[in-house]
Design a protein around this motif. Structure first.
Motif, PDB file in Angstrom:
ATOM      1  N   ALA A  30     -17.447 -60.062 -86.717  1.00  0.00           N
ATOM      2  CA  ALA A  30     -16.049 -59.653 -86.618  1.00  0.00           C
ATOM      3  C   ALA A  30     -15.969 -58.184 -86.207  1.00  0.00           C
ATOM      4  O   ALA A  30     -16.637 -57.332 -86.777  1.00  0.00           O
ATOM      5  N   ARG A  31     -15.155 -57.923 -85.200  1.00  0.00           N
ATOM      6  CA  ARG A  31     -14.993 -56.559 -84.693  1.00  0.00           C
ATOM      7  C   ARG A  31     -13.659 -55.984 -85.172  1.00  0.00           C
ATOM      8  O   ARG A  31     -12.642 -56.683 -85.237  1.00  0.00           O
ATOM      9  N   ASP A  32     -13.659 -54.694 -85.454  1.00  0.00           N
ATOM     10  CA  ASP A  32     -12.468 -54.048 -85.989  1.00  0.00           C
ATOM     11  C   ASP A  32     -11.309 -54.028 -84.994  1.00  0.00           C
ATOM     12  O   ASP A  32     -10.155 -53.915 -85.389  1.00  0.00           O
ATOM     13  N   GLU A 321     -18.254 -41.970 -84.297  1.00  0.00           N
ATOM     14  CA  GLU A 321     -17.678 -42.870 -85.308  1.00  0.00           C
ATOM     15  C   GLU A 321     -16.169 -42.641 -85.428  1.00  0.00           C
ATOM     16  O   GLU A 321     -15.395 -43.590 -85.541  1.00  0.00           O
ATOM     17  N   ALA A 322     -15.759 -41.376 -85.419  1.00  0.00           N
ATOM     18  CA  ALA A 322     -14.328 -41.061 -85.490  1.00  0.00           C
ATOM     19  C   ALA A 322     -13.593 -41.605 -84.267  1.00  0.00           C
ATOM     20  O   ALA A 322     -12.473 -42.128 -84.374  1.00  0.00           O
ATOM     21  N   ARG A 326     -10.528 -44.625 -84.120  1.00  0.00           N
ATOM     22  CA  ARG A 326      -9.225 -44.492 -83.468  1.00  0.00           C
ATOM     23  C   ARG A 326      -9.033 -45.581 -82.411  1.00  0.00           C
ATOM     24  O   ARG A 326      -7.974 -46.207 -82.334  1.00  0.00           O
ATOM     25  N   LEU A 327     -10.048 -45.809 -81.590  1.00  0.00           N
ATOM     26  CA  LEU A 327      -9.934 -46.822 -80.537  1.00  0.00           C
ATOM     27  C   LEU A 327      -9.771 -48.216 -81.121  1.00  0.00           C
ATOM     28  O   LEU A 327      -9.019 -49.038 -80.582  1.00  0.00           O
ATOM     29  N   GLU A 331      -5.460 -46.822 -80.947  1.00  0.00           N
ATOM     30  CA  GLU A 331      -4.945 -45.477 -80.733  1.00  0.00           C
ATOM     31  C   GLU A 331      -5.727 -44.784 -79.620  1.00  0.00           C
ATOM     32  O   GLU A 331      -6.756 -45.274 -79.166  1.00  0.00           O
ATOM     33  N   SER A 332      -5.233 -43.618 -79.215  1.00  0.00           N
ATOM     34  CA  SER A 332      -5.942 -42.852 -78.193  1.00  0.00           C
ATOM     35  C   SER A 332      -7.168 -42.190 -78.817  1.00  0.00           C
ATOM     36  O   SER A 332      -7.240 -41.996 -80.033  1.00  0.00           O
TER      37      SER A 332
END
Length: 416
Positions: A30-32, A321-322, A326-327, A331-332
Motif C-alpha cells: 500500500a502506497r501513501d 522524506e519530507a 508532501r507529495l 501537496e506541492s
C-alpha cells in the motif's frame, strides 16, 4: 499471516513471476499516495503520475485502476501504432486506459485533448512518465485544466517497513541509508549494491539516449559521482565543471538532465526582503539516498558509517522524506533551506501558509546544545516567519524539550 508470508514469498524472483502468471500482476505494498490518486481520478478526465523509473508508478496505477486497459509505450510495436495512427490508437481505447511511459509518444497528448473534450468522464486516462520537465512541458501545453498531476517517489521509510512485514521493523540507520528506497529492492530482498549498480547502468544506457546526446558517457558517469561527493552542499557549477573536465554550460546542462530524469533534486534557498546577505544558490541532493551511497563507492553498512559524508547522506534522507510526505498528500514539494553569510543555517524550511516550520538535521546520536544554534539564530532574526521547529537526529529516542523538540529518525516511520 498473509502480510508476513507474501513479502518473503516475493523475495524469490521465480515466485514473483509465478504470481504474475497466475493473474496477480498488481500485487503491491500500500502506497501513501493512493488516496489522493483515487480522489483526483473522480474529478479529472486525466491523471498524470510522474516519478523516477522503478518508483512503482505502473504497479500503483494498475492496482488502483484494474478496470482500465494497460498499454506500455515502451513496447516498440505499440509505440509505432500510436505515432503512425494516433486517432486509430486512441480510438481503440475509447473507454479509457493506463498509458505507461507517455513521454515516449508525447504527440499523443494533443489527440488525447480532443478525445477527453468530447467525453470528459472522470478517471478515463491515467498517464505515467519518468521524465520531469519534457513531460510536464507537453502536458501543460496539451492538457492544461484537463489533468491532475502527482509525483510518486520511491518508498518512504514507513512504506519500506510495510514492505518487509516482519522483524526488524526498522533497519539500522546505516542499513537504511545504504539500501535506499527503490521498491524492487525491498519487494524482492535484493542486494542493494547489485540492484543499484544495475539501476545506474540502465539509466546510462537507456534514459540518456532518450533524453540527450551525451557523447562521453565515461565523463558523464564521473560527473554524476562528483555530484554524489557534493551531496548536501551548495551547488557550485564552476567548481563541479572544472573537476569533471567540462565547461560551465555543460555542467548546467548535465545537472538539468539529472533533474529531468529524477536523479538529482536541487533544494532552493529561502529568500526574504531583508537586507541581510543570504546564500542564493541551491543545495544538491539525490532523490534516493541509496543510489547516492552507491555512487560514492560505499559497498557495506559498516563502510557507510565511517564515510566522511555520513552526515550529508543523513540530511539527504530526511530532506527527501519530507518531500515524499508532501507529495504523497497531493501537496506541492515546495521546501527550502536557509543560510546566511555568517554561517547560520537551517537544513529544512517547510512552508505553512505565510510562515515556515524549521527543521535541523543532525546525524549524531547524542544531543548537544550546538544542535539548536541555527534554530535560535533564525528565531531571533525572523520571529514573525517562524511557525515552529525542531531537530531530527540519528539517535534512537526523541526528547520533549520545552523550546525545540528533538525527534529520532525512527519517528519518520510512524507517520500514517
Amino acid at each position: 499471516l498473509l502480510s508476513f508470508v507474501l513479502p518473503r514469498f516475493l523475495q524469490n524472483e521465480e515466485n514473483f513471476f509465478i504470481l504474475q502468471v497466475l493473474g496477480y500482476p498488481h500485487f503491491m505494498i500500500a502506497r501513501d499516495i493512493e488516496s489522493p490518486l483515487k480522489k483526483l481520478a473522480t474529478k479529472f478526465p486525466v491523471v498524470t503520475l510522474t516519478g523516477p523509473r522503478q518508483s512503482g508508478k505502473t504497479t500503483l496505477a494498475r492496482a488502483c485502476f484494474p478496470h482500465l486497459a494497460y498499454v506500455s509505450l515502451e513496447d516498440p510495436d505499440t509505440r509505432r501504432f500510436a505515432l503512425d495512427d494516433p486517432r486509430g490508437f486512441l480510438g481503440s481505447l475509447s473507454s479509457g486506459a493506463i498509458l505507461d511511459e507517455i513521454q515516449r509518444a508525447p504527440e499523443l497528448l494533443s489527440y488525447l485533448q480532443t478525445l477527453v473534450d468530447q467525453n470528459p468522464i472522470a478517471g478515463r486516462f491515467i498517464l505515467t512518465g519518468s521524465q520531469q520537465f519534457e513531460l510536464m512541458r507537453h502536458v501543460s501545453q496539451s492538457l492544461a485544466g484537463r489533468t491532475a498531476l502527482l509525483k510518486l517517489l520511491p518508498f518512504t521509510l514507513c512504506e519500506s517497513v510495510r514492505a518487509r512485514a516482519g522483524p526488524p521493523a526498522v533497519k539500522s540507520l546505516e542499513g537504511t541509508l545504504f539500501t535506499g528506497f527503490y521498491p524492487r529492492i525491498h519487494h524482492r530482498g535484493l542486494d542493494p549494491t547489485q540492484a543499484l549498480g544495475d539501476y545506474f547502468s540502465t539509466y546510462i544506457e537507456r534514459d540518456l539516449r532518450q533524453l540527450a546526446a551525451v557523447h562521453d558517457l565515461q565523463r558523464f558517469e564521473r560527473f554524476v559521482r562528483l555530484c554524489a561527493g557534493r551531496i548536501g552542499q551548495v551547488l557550485n557549477l564552476v567548481s563541479l565543471g572544472n573537476d569533471a573536465g567540462v565547461s560551465h554550460a555543460t555542467a548546467r546542462a548535465w545537472v538539468d538532465l539529472l533533474q529531468t530524469s529524477y536523479v538529482l533534486h536541487l533544494l532552493p534557498p529561502w529568500f526574504t526582503n531583508t537586507s541581510k546577505r543570504l546564500i542564493k544558490s541551491p543545495k544538491l541532493f539525490f532523490f534516493d539516498v541509496g543510489l547516492a551511497s552507491w555512487l560514492l563507492g560505499i559497498r557495506s553498512e559498516d563502510q557507510l558509517k565511517r564515510d566522511p559524508l555520513y552526515g550529508s547522506l543523513f540530511e539527504n534522507f530526511v530532506v527527501i522524506e519530507a518531500m515524499k510526505d508532501r507529495l504523497n498528500r497531493g501537496e506541492s514539494a515546495e521546501m527550502y533551506f536557509y543560510r546566511d553569510s555568517e554561517g547560520n543555517e537551517i537544513d529544512l524550511l517547510l512552508p505553512l501558509g505565510r510562515q515556515v516550520h524549521a527543521i535541523e538535521v543532525k546525524a549524531g546520536q547524542t544531543v548537544t546544545n550546538d544542535y539548536f544554534r541555527g534554530l535560535r539564530s533564525f528565531a531571533n532574526t525572523f520571529p514573525e516567519a517562524l511557525a515552529g521547529g525542531g531537530v531530527v537526529f540519528g539517535g534512537e529516542a526523541g526528547q520533549a524539550r520545552s523550546t525545540w523538540p528533538v525527534y529520532s529518525w525512527k519517528a519518520l516511520a510512524q507517520r500514517p
